[in-house]
Design an enzyme around this catalytic site. Sequence first.
Site, short mmCIF file in Angstrom:
data_model
loop_
_atom_site.label_atom_id
_atom_site.label_comp_id
_atom_site.label_asym_id
_atom_site.label_seq_id
_atom_site.Cartn_x
_atom_site.Cartn_y
_atom_site.Cartn_z
N LYS A 184 0.84 -1.20 0.00
CA LYS A 184 0.00 0.00 0.00
C LYS A 184 0.87 1.25 0.00
O LYS A 184 1.82 1.35 0.78
CB LYS A 184 -0.91 -0.05 1.23
CG LYS A 184 -2.02 0.97 1.29
CD LYS A 184 -2.93 0.67 2.48
CE LYS A 184 -4.09 1.61 2.61
NZ LYS A 184 -4.98 1.25 3.74
N SER A 256 -9.68 1.12 2.53
CA SER A 256 -8.79 1.91 1.70
C SER A 256 -7.62 1.10 1.12
O SER A 256 -6.89 1.60 0.27
CB SER A 256 -8.22 3.06 2.54
OG SER A 256 -7.36 2.58 3.58
N SER A 280 -10.29 -1.00 6.72
CA SER A 280 -9.55 -0.90 5.47
C SER A 280 -8.83 -2.17 5.03
O SER A 280 -8.26 -2.22 3.94
CB SER A 280 -8.55 0.26 5.53
OG SER A 280 -9.24 1.49 5.48
#
Length: 546
Positions: A184, A256, A280
């Site tokens: 990420k 996310s 997330s």
Amino acid sequence: MGGIGLGFLLAFTMITNKDAPITSSMIEDAASVIGLEFTQTERDTMIESLTDTRDDLQAIREFNLNNSIPPALNFNPIPAGKQFDFQQRSQVWDLPQNVTLPENKNDLAFYTIGELSYLIKEGKISSVELTEFFLDRIEQYDEQLEAIITVTRERAMERAQQMDAELEQGIYRGPLHGIPYGAKDLLAVEGYKTTWGAAPYKDQEIDETATVIRKLDEAGAVLIAKTTLGALAYGDIWFGGRTNNPWDLEQGSSGSSAGSAAGTAAGVFPFAIGTETLGSIVSPSTRNGTTGLRPTYGRVSRTGAMALSWTMDKIGPITRSVEDAALVFNAIYGSDGIDQTIVDLPFNYNANLDITQLKIGYLKSAFEQDYWNKQRDSLVLETMRDLGVELIPVELPDFDAGPLRLILTAEGAAAFDQLTLTNQDDSMQWQEPNAWPNTFRAAHFIPATEYINANRARYQLIQQMDSVMQQVDVYLSPAFGGGNLLITNLTGHPSVVLPNGFTDEGRPTSITFVGDLFDEATVLSVAKAYQDTTGHHLKHPPLFVE
């Protein structure tokens, strides 16, 4: 009359003329914003004190604190009197043997870490070949997925060549040796941009490498891409567009940890690193049909990671199987001597654990509600009983946790205070009322006293949640049922989310297993037993299977 604090003070400092004299009427208007009422005499008495405090607040803003600077106060999720096992025992893995190369090379895209590891260790494929294979898949499919922000090709090929050279010298680092992965893009990697998914930071370079990346380097893994995230870790909309669900490209991937989940599901890398503050890892793993581990708060160092909420941020793996999640977690957990929230405890994973000897519960009232995924979730309970588990009905604490969301909001606003004060938030793509720019602005009106009191209430919740966990070793929950997601993110408990079926439209659904603090080993073992019986994780998005 209690509750005067930061929000009250800022309520009248954020006006056109920040140096305007503070008046009684200004205090009255500001107090109404945060639901307080003071007499005329009380308001008049405050004026001198509040004028001094406003100067102090402005001075603090001028410190220009970087996102990487944590508060001096550390959150402690450990209930009073909690005891832990400090002995590291031999881990038991379920690594495959006698793995062969597929006739169709494209099938490698969905091999597990264990299978790829065997092929590399036995010299049936090199890390360079495997890395090039997954880099080619990124090039082939990312236009559809929009899951990648930066391809770290040069770093990846250098690392892959090093891993192959070490193997020729008889050096084998373990199951992640030579395995490509994505991370990420809120994790810093020296020499590459770290964009946090947001337009104001799209050219940002941070001169360090996050601890998680360094630990994976040490384990032999090969970073091939920095994956998308909803801007500043919210949703699936980033400065370059929207990350898509590989099972249905007309739908967003959720977030996310958007690109980490979508890319893993689509087979553009074998695993990825995600983060969770409030859903997330759980949410995109559900949407994309991946297996996600959200570790205990204080288990994985966040050094080099973007801060959203210092007391709620957690880093964990997104994979295609529970065993893979355990393998990755084994490489990334533990102290780095920098993140002061880390608690050093062993990870005693046992893939062959006899789960019938455990106390396994389920959130009775949550499963009994009428909700969209009830049928598939009910089948999970039947499967667990078929495995010989005597399920114990339990309930979450009778606690209104909703108001405690302001902890995340206040910390996020503090973490991105400079973004708000410089109006750079205007350049962010998502500008809805519930998007970060507006949320961070509004959070400046949260009184400091109420933030502190919310954390005091959180302390009570932690003790009450421990009473629940004293009844069971692990419990099952609908992925988004019964307030479980919010409560366990506030208390810091670990969870594993994994597929439990598919809708009529062919989209994945999920179930959640929750474990006790710092006991990822047990919750992973239980989740693995369920997953091995069902095989939902063996189905892959048809658009990405060749």
